[in-house]
Motif scaffolding. Sequence first.
Motif, PDB file in Angstrom:
ATOM      1  N   GLU A 204       0.848  -1.190   0.000  1.00 14.55           N
ATOM      2  CA  GLU A 204       0.000   0.000   0.000  1.00 14.55           C
ATOM      3  C   GLU A 204       0.887   1.243   0.000  1.00 14.55           C
ATOM      4  N   TYR A 205       0.652   2.143  -0.934  1.00 12.83           N
ATOM      5  CA  TYR A 205       1.454   3.353  -1.063  1.00 12.83           C
ATOM      6  C   TYR A 205       0.582   4.577  -0.796  1.00 12.83           C
ATOM      7  N   THR A 206       1.156   5.568  -0.120  1.00 13.04           N
ATOM      8  CA  THR A 206       0.522   6.878  -0.033  1.00 13.04           C
ATOM      9  C   THR A 206       1.404   7.840  -0.812  1.00 13.04           C
ATOM     10  N   LEU A 207       1.021   8.094  -2.040  1.00 12.75           N
ATOM     11  CA  LEU A 207       1.841   8.892  -2.945  1.00 12.75           C
ATOM     12  C   LEU A 207       1.951  10.334  -2.469  1.00 12.75           C
ATOM     13  N   PHE A 208       3.146  10.906  -2.648  1.00 13.59           N
ATOM     14  CA  PHE A 208       3.461  12.308  -2.336  1.00 13.59           C
ATOM     15  C   PHE A 208       3.531  12.598  -0.836  1.00 13.59           C
ATOM     16  N   ASP A 209       3.637  11.531  -0.019  1.00 13.82           N
ATOM     17  CA  ASP A 209       3.754  11.711   1.430  1.00 13.82           C
ATOM     18  C   ASP A 209       5.225  11.908   1.788  1.00 13.82           C
ATOM     19  N   LYS A 210       5.688  13.120   1.611  1.00 14.46           N
ATOM     20  CA  LYS A 210       7.094  13.453   1.828  1.00 14.46           C
ATOM     21  C   LYS A 210       7.527  13.243   3.276  1.00 14.46           C
ATOM     22  N   GLU A 211       6.662  13.573   4.237  1.00 17.57           N
ATOM     23  CA  GLU A 211       7.040  13.514   5.648  1.00 17.57           C
ATOM     24  C   GLU A 211       7.378  12.098   6.093  1.00 17.57           C
ATOM     25  N   ASN A 212       6.622  11.114   5.621  1.00 14.60           N
ATOM     26  CA  ASN A 212       6.818   9.739   6.067  1.00 14.60           C
ATOM     27  C   ASN A 212       7.672   8.902   5.127  1.00 14.60           C
ATOM     28  N   TYR A 213       7.757   9.322   3.856  1.00 11.75           N
ATOM     29  CA  TYR A 213       8.494   8.520   2.875  1.00 11.75           C
ATOM     30  C   TYR A 213       9.366   9.428   2.015  1.00 11.75           C
ATOM     31  N   ASN A 214      10.237  10.158   2.648  1.00 13.26           N
ATOM     32  CA  ASN A 214      11.050  11.144   1.938  1.00 13.26           C
ATOM     33  C   ASN A 214      11.940  10.497   0.881  1.00 13.26           C
ATOM     34  N   ASN A 215      12.341   9.221   1.110  1.00 15.09           N
ATOM     35  CA  ASN A 215      13.191   8.550   0.126  1.00 15.09           C
ATOM     36  C   ASN A 215      12.442   8.270  -1.167  1.00 15.09           C
ATOM     37  N   LEU A 216      11.109   8.123  -1.088  1.00 18.47           N
ATOM     38  CA  LEU A 216      10.305   7.880  -2.285  1.00 18.47           C
ATOM     39  C   LEU A 216       9.793   9.181  -2.892  1.00 18.47           C
ATOM     40  N   TYR A 217       9.387  10.120  -2.046  1.00 18.77           N
ATOM     41  CA  TYR A 217       8.740  11.347  -2.510  1.00 18.77           C
ATOM     42  C   TYR A 217       9.445  12.560  -1.906  1.00 18.77           C
ATOM     43  N   PRO A 218      10.539  13.002  -2.498  1.00 22.73           N
ATOM     44  CA  PRO A 218      11.271  14.144  -1.944  1.00 22.73           C
ATOM     45  C   PRO A 218      10.493  15.454  -2.008  1.00 22.73           C
ATOM     46  N   ARG A 219       9.387  15.474  -2.772  1.00 24.35           N
ATOM     47  CA  ARG A 219       8.555  16.673  -2.876  1.00 24.35           C
ATOM     48  C   ARG A 219       7.082  16.300  -2.731  1.00 24.35           C
ATOM     49  N   SER A 220       6.328  17.171  -2.098  1.00 27.04           N
ATOM     50  CA  SER A 220       4.885  16.983  -2.013  1.00 27.04           C
ATOM     51  C   SER A 220       4.234  17.677  -3.203  1.00 27.04           C
ATOM     52  N   VAL A 221       2.926  17.453  -3.384  1.00 22.21           N
ATOM     53  CA  VAL A 221       2.184  18.063  -4.489  1.00 22.21           C
ATOM     54  C   VAL A 221       1.100  18.964  -3.914  1.00 22.21           C
ATOM     55  N   THR A 222       1.082  20.216  -4.336  1.00 19.54           N
ATOM     56  CA  THR A 222       0.099  21.196  -3.881  1.00 19.54           C
ATOM     57  C   THR A 222      -0.751  21.645  -5.068  1.00 19.54           C
ATOM     58  N   LEU A 223      -2.062  21.620  -4.900  1.00 22.89           N
ATOM     59  CA  LEU A 223      -2.972  22.046  -5.958  1.00 22.89           C
ATOM     60  C   LEU A 223      -3.306  23.530  -5.775  1.00 22.89           C
ATOM     61  N   ILE A 224      -3.069  24.313  -6.814  1.00 27.64           N
ATOM     62  CA  ILE A 224      -3.249  25.766  -6.750  1.00 27.64           C
ATOM     63  C   ILE A 224      -4.061  26.240  -7.953  1.00 27.64           C
ATOM     64  N   THR A 225      -4.929  27.221  -7.728  1.00 25.14           N
ATOM     65  CA  THR A 225      -5.643  27.858  -8.830  1.00 25.14           C
ATOM     66  C   THR A 225      -5.767  29.353  -8.574  1.00 25.14           C
ATOM     67  N   SER A 226      -5.752  30.122  -9.647  1.00 29.64           N
ATOM     68  CA  SER A 226      -5.990  31.570  -9.541  1.00 29.64           C
ATOM     69  C   SER A 226      -7.448  31.891  -9.845  1.00 29.64           C
ATOM     70  N   SER A 227      -8.216  30.884 -10.256  1.00 32.09           N
ATOM     71  CA  SER A 227      -9.642  31.057 -10.555  1.00 32.09           C
ATOM     72  C   SER A 227     -10.468  30.853  -9.286  1.00 32.09           C
ATOM     73  N   LYS A 228     -11.717  31.273  -9.356  1.00 36.85           N
ATOM     74  CA  LYS A 228     -12.623  31.056  -8.228  1.00 36.85           C
ATOM     75  C   LYS A 228     -12.811  29.556  -7.995  1.00 36.85           C
TER      76      LYS A 228
END
Length: 294
Positions: A204-228
């Motif tokens: 079981e994988y939790t993708l983008f979980d940098k805090e717990n699996y830094n060796n697998l996911y050195p960066r997290s993913v943040t969703l951003i929008t400039s629209s409403k």
Amino acid sequence: MRKKITVIVLFLTCFGLIANAQKKIHGTYKLNLSENRNLTLAEAEKECEKQAKLNALTEAFDTDISDIQKRVLVQNGNDEAQSNFRQVTEQRIKGTWQKNTKKPKFTYSCVDDIFFIECEVWGEGREKRNTNIDLQWKILVGSPDLKNEGTTFNSKQKLFINVKIPHNGYLAVYLVDEKAGQVTRLLPYWEDKDGVFDVVQGKEYTLFDKENYNNLYPRSVTLITSSKVETDKIVLVYSYKKFAQCYTTKGPTDHYGSCKYADFQQWLENSEIADDSFTTFEQEVKIINNQAEE
């Protein structure tokens, strides 16, 4: 002579697979506006169009009904269960919408003081060849905790994806912005030169979980929008076999590559023809920015 015949047979087989992958499709859906007063007119039209496309795909390609019935038994019958059932249904339709061949037609009517909006759509669909792979996945909002399953994000919230792997294989994740015609590859990262992310059966994988699996996911993913409000799509790609990623160019950072939506669709089609275990799973996500101007 035998070699020539073999080559011709192989050519005709491949041609037939390509021809069968694309199909002209047509569908309609009628939405009761009076029962959906919380929707704006634009939102109602969008939902009506989406359901019309799902109806067209279901009629053209059918669904994996046994899987839907198996999963719906665990639901509890409330509004959330109905929403989950619809999501499962959408994921199990054996086809995907490729493009409109005509502009959607909307018709408005009023019967016994009840207002309706009906949408009729025409387009091309592509058959999914691998709907029997039972990969289980969840989108998590803001935190890797499984209790945070959902599809609505506030701008600048982090995205996590929980995945249970049924067989040794390879995984990729893409973020699709159909409105902008742009696709971003979230996994593997741009700098992963081999372009693969291998996964292990039963894990079981939790993708983008940098805090717990830094060796697998050195960066997290943040969703951003400039629209409403922005509606995107998460596309998870899985195969038993190693596959070449969709060609991307470097994005605004060094970690993610991007490509045009049309190129991404063509890559999906070619990959499914070449690899009988190549499977895609899709889910819409909504990103809300309360600070954006109207």
